[in-house]
Design a protein around this motif. Structure first.
Motif, short mmCIF file in Angstrom:
data_model
loop_
_atom_site.label_atom_id
_atom_site.label_comp_id
_atom_site.label_asym_id
_atom_site.label_seq_id
_atom_site.Cartn_x
_atom_site.Cartn_y
_atom_site.Cartn_z
N CYS A 128 3.00 4.80 7.25
CA CYS A 128 4.14 3.91 7.07
C CYS A 128 4.98 3.83 8.34
N CYS A 141 -0.47 -5.68 4.56
CA CYS A 141 -1.61 -5.76 3.63
C CYS A 141 -2.78 -6.54 4.21
N LYS A 200 5.87 -5.17 4.26
CA LYS A 200 4.85 -4.83 3.26
C LYS A 200 3.81 -5.94 3.17
#
Length: 181
Positions: free
Chosen positions: A20, A56, A52
């Protein structure tokens, strides 16, 4: 979900935080992977949502008024991310009413008015006034037509008005005139 780092059946929080933080570092944000969402401002929370979506590896990202709560520095960061995504072949649908944003980052523009499709054009072929006309459904040169009207005598006059935070303010209001302060 489905992207968790695990050791057997348990989450590997150390590895998750590392991954992260690696993503957050690319965006140069002023918070870390262990920062709680409740500690972030609304704009920072919105940036986390954008990060986020980008992280992805999506082939299509839809952003609806993404800069509505971002400051200018965060907006610049977002625009740099959008440019990078475009270079990587990611398709973006960017919904905004802010003309300067549209002309800065978009290639094509589609206009919808009152839920109905109006047109799609290459942005390089569209002038600002033309785009606004498509959005509002009329020629924008007639929005505030120039009306010649006679200005009357002075009906209200203030000289050297002083108060908390201002000094020596003077103005006059004539009959037929509208003054905004």
């Amino acid at each position: 979900l489905k992207k968790e780092s695990t050791k057997g059946f348990l989450l590997d929080k150390k590895e998750q935080n590392r991954r992260c933080q690696e993503i957050l570092d690319k965006f140069d944000v002023p918070y870390t992977a262990t920062t709680k969402m409740k500690e972030l401002t609304l704009a920072q929370m919105q940036m986390v949502e954008i990060i986020k979506a980008v992280s992805c590896n999506s082939r299509l990202i839809i952003m609806d008024e993404p800069t509505s709560s971002l400051d200018s520095k965060e907006t610049d960061r977002l625009f740099n991310v959008i440019r990078d995504l475009k270079k990587q072949g990611v398709a973006l649908i960017y919904i905004s009413h802010r003309m300067e944003e549209i002309f800065e980052i978009c290639d094509r523009v589609s206009v919808f008015r009152n839920g109905a499709y109006v047109d799609t054009r290459e942005l390089k072929d569209v002038k600002r006034d033309e785009l606004i006309s498509m959005m509002v459904g009329r020629d924008v040169s007639r929005v505030f037509p120039k009306v010649d009207c006679k200005i009357g005598d002075v009906v209200f006059k203030v000289e050297n008005l002083c108060g908390n935070g201002f000094n020596n303010i003077s103005f006059e209001v004539h009959a037929g005139e509208i003054l905004g302060i």
